[in-house]
Enzyme design. Sequence first.
Site, PDB file in Angstrom:
ATOM      1  N   ARG A   1      -3.678  -0.951  13.300  1.00 28.39           N
ATOM      2  CA  ARG A   1      -3.662  -1.712  11.970  1.00 28.39           C
ATOM      3  C   ARG A   1      -4.875  -1.301  11.359  1.00 28.39           C
ATOM      4  O   ARG A   1      -4.893  -1.401  10.237  1.00 28.39           O
ATOM      5  CB  ARG A   1      -1.988  -2.857  11.974  1.00 28.39           C
ATOM      6  CG  ARG A   1      -2.438  -3.847  10.600  1.00 28.39           C
ATOM      7  CD  ARG A   1      -1.675  -2.581   9.975  1.00 28.39           C
ATOM      8  NE  ARG A   1      -1.648  -3.473   8.341  1.00 28.39           N
ATOM      9  CZ  ARG A   1      -0.596  -3.109   7.921  1.00 28.39           C
ATOM     10  NH1 ARG A   1      -0.086  -2.199   7.485  1.00 28.39           N
ATOM     11  NH2 ARG A   1      -0.259  -4.137   6.222  1.00 28.39           N
TER      12      ARG A   1
ATOM     13  N   ASP B   1      -8.414   5.744  -4.570  1.00 32.05           N
ATOM     14  CA  ASP B   1      -7.575   6.220  -3.023  1.00 32.05           C
ATOM     15  C   ASP B   1      -8.161   7.444  -2.848  1.00 32.05           C
ATOM     16  O   ASP B   1      -7.481   8.686  -2.951  1.00 32.05           O
ATOM     17  CB  ASP B   1      -5.604   6.656  -3.879  1.00 32.05           C
ATOM     18  CG  ASP B   1      -4.634   6.473  -2.718  1.00 32.05           C
ATOM     19  OD1 ASP B   1      -5.471   6.111  -1.525  1.00 32.05           O
ATOM     20  OD2 ASP B   1      -3.566   6.397  -3.141  1.00 32.05           O
TER      21      ASP B   1
ATOM     22  N   SER C   1       3.229   5.587  -1.985  1.00 32.94           N
ATOM     23  CA  SER C   1       2.858   6.086  -1.161  1.00 32.94           C
ATOM     24  C   SER C   1       4.071   6.641   0.152  1.00 32.94           C
ATOM     25  O   SER C   1       4.766   7.560  -0.778  1.00 32.94           O
ATOM     26  CB  SER C   1       2.339   5.372   0.235  1.00 32.94           C
ATOM     27  OG  SER C   1       1.877   5.817   0.849  1.00 32.94           O
TER      28      SER C   1
ATOM     29  N   HIS D   1      -6.370   2.654  -1.898  1.00 35.81           N
ATOM     30  CA  HIS D   1      -4.314   3.101  -1.902  1.00 35.81           C
ATOM     31  C   HIS D   1      -4.122   1.668  -1.850  1.00 35.81           C
ATOM     32  O   HIS D   1      -2.300   2.226  -2.515  1.00 35.81           O
ATOM     33  CB  HIS D   1      -4.190   4.108  -0.347  1.00 35.81           C
ATOM     34  CG  HIS D   1      -3.060   4.060  -0.202  1.00 35.81           C
ATOM     35  ND1 HIS D   1      -2.446   5.093  -0.927  1.00 35.81           N
ATOM     36  CD2 HIS D   1      -1.574   3.799   0.901  1.00 35.81           C
ATOM     37  CE1 HIS D   1      -1.234   5.496  -0.441  1.00 35.81           C
ATOM     38  NE2 HIS D   1      -1.045   4.615   0.422  1.00 35.81           N
ATOM     39  N   ASP D   2      -4.361   1.267  -1.388  1.00 36.57           N
ATOM     40  CA  ASP D   2      -3.463  -0.947  -1.078  1.00 36.57           C
ATOM     41  C   ASP D   2      -3.752  -0.725  -3.095  1.00 36.57           C
ATOM     42  O   ASP D   2      -2.123  -1.933  -3.472  1.00 36.57           O
ATOM     43  CB  ASP D   2      -3.953  -1.613  -1.309  1.00 36.57           C
ATOM     44  CG  ASP D   2      -3.508  -1.651  -0.113  1.00 36.57           C
ATOM     45  OD1 ASP D   2      -2.343  -0.974   0.775  1.00 36.57           O
ATOM     46  OD2 ASP D   2      -4.389  -2.796   1.120  1.00 36.57           O
TER      47      ASP D   2
END
Lengths: 374, 203
Positions: free
Chosen positions: A223, A318, A153, A351-352
């Site tokens: 968040r 992602d 990222s 994405h994680d």
Amino acid sequence: MPGQSVGAVKAQRARFDQPLQLRSGGILPAFDLIYETYGTLNAAGSNAILVCHALSGHHHVAGHYADQPDNIGWWDNIIGPGRPLDTDRFFIVGVNNLGGCHGSTGPSSANPATGKPWGADFPIIAVSDWVEAQARLADRLGIDSWAAVIGGSLGGMQALRWAISYPERIRHAIVIASAPKLSAQNIAFNDVARQAILTDPDFHGGHYYEHGTRPVRGLRLARMLGHITYLSDDQMGEKFGRELRNGSFSFDFDVEFEIESYLRYQGDKFAGHFDANTYLLMTKALDYFDPARLDDGDLNATMARTRAGFLVVSFSTDWRFTPARSREIVAALLANGRDVSYAEIGLNFGHDSFLMEDAHYHGVVAAYLGNIRT
Amino acid sequence: MTHTLGRADFDVIAGWVEPGHRVLDLGCGDGALLRRLIETRGVQGWGVEIEDANVLAAIRNGINVIQSNLENGLGDFADDAFDHVVLSRTLQTVRHTEDILREMLRVGREAVVSFPNFAYWKNLRSVLDGRMPVSEDLPYQWYDSPNVRFFTLLDFEALCEQMGLAIRERSVLDEHGNPVENTDNREVNFLGSLAVYRLTRPR
């Protein structure tokens, strides 16, 4: 998992007294970097790997602290003896970036001009500034050239920037779940996150430290929003579906669906310890990142500046940094005849995924690093 | 899409590349051909591969490999980026035959294509005996074959003619990898198990 943890680790601190000229035009008169190292630097100083962190990361990449056995580094699963970033072979460096809130100089540090926390007066930091600061740390550690710089990222953007800024100081760049610049949609998400913080009544123009308060509500929302974008729709569906905490509708605005519970928990946990000014800075660094501006937007020309070999990795699910974005980097490297490999990993964690342990994903990284000369 | 079987076409291809050439190998498998061309011919090489296990193996072999589906074209590659674009024993697995040939000659100066010849006499005999052929160059059963296009050496040459592609060189090999030497094209079509072509753009 194969291999072992690096075990107990200690953070170290380096002080830099030479002013740092920043991309934004500002100057940091002096700064501290907090960092950790794992493994042993060889005599030639040629086996060092820099691990760059993403938006909410820090220098504690692997292992645990002797007095905090549960405080395990954020990328522990890939680092250690026998793991892809093999500490029997490599000297691994993790650093908290400038503007961070884990010990390196940042908005919560004292501004030498006032003696009070910098707060909103802390200069905007660009990815290239982080690379400059990391280069000074490399000098301090006796590392002329990194065997590799790796990151996911925003961390991948630093690896990319290293290859552009210091082609003679990086032999390999491993760029994971990243992009050559953010899309409008990416920037939009970041701005909603910033607005949540900036409009929190406890933000006080960024000088909340003096008011003995923190914009926890805004940071929590930021968040929660970010978290949604880091997961895949499929994974969220599989993990939470429409499950209700109490089995039936309660017809009010309390937590009902499991996904709500999860997001609020994640938001609370994060807002409890992270600094809102750092969050703002990190999202701006993401938004501004666009190294092709060096060459009037011509990424091919910018990648011509590089000399490193590249491993570019993306994840099929992602949608924040899609495989197509990674392929832009690959195409620009190919256009220059650079050594590059590209793997698109089928993992379900959005994405994680870059933080997850997966035999194929880690196998690819291990295979690439296995061929690096030290 | 792997080079795990006969390597007879590798010898031919190695003879057609020069040191320093940029070679793109489509369906590169574990990178064996590129490894060989790099080590023995001093080329610069990149491979394209779709299978995870092959991508991993190629990276382990120290080969530049780009994970991609050939059916989606070669959009990540610029015009004229390579001296040679190789498609070894893979054309018969690609649905968009004309597209891939055109793409190969867009990104490369020359295309090198090898494929199993379905008109090879043993294959024909097998069909006459009532069974689909299985051989060194067609190592699959009909139900597990990755092959989706079934064509002969003469079929391929007719397509090249139709597309205006120039055949610069041709090498036809029997099942043991020995060159088939015959002046009659129909005989060659009958005797050749594997065909290797060197193509250039329409003039």
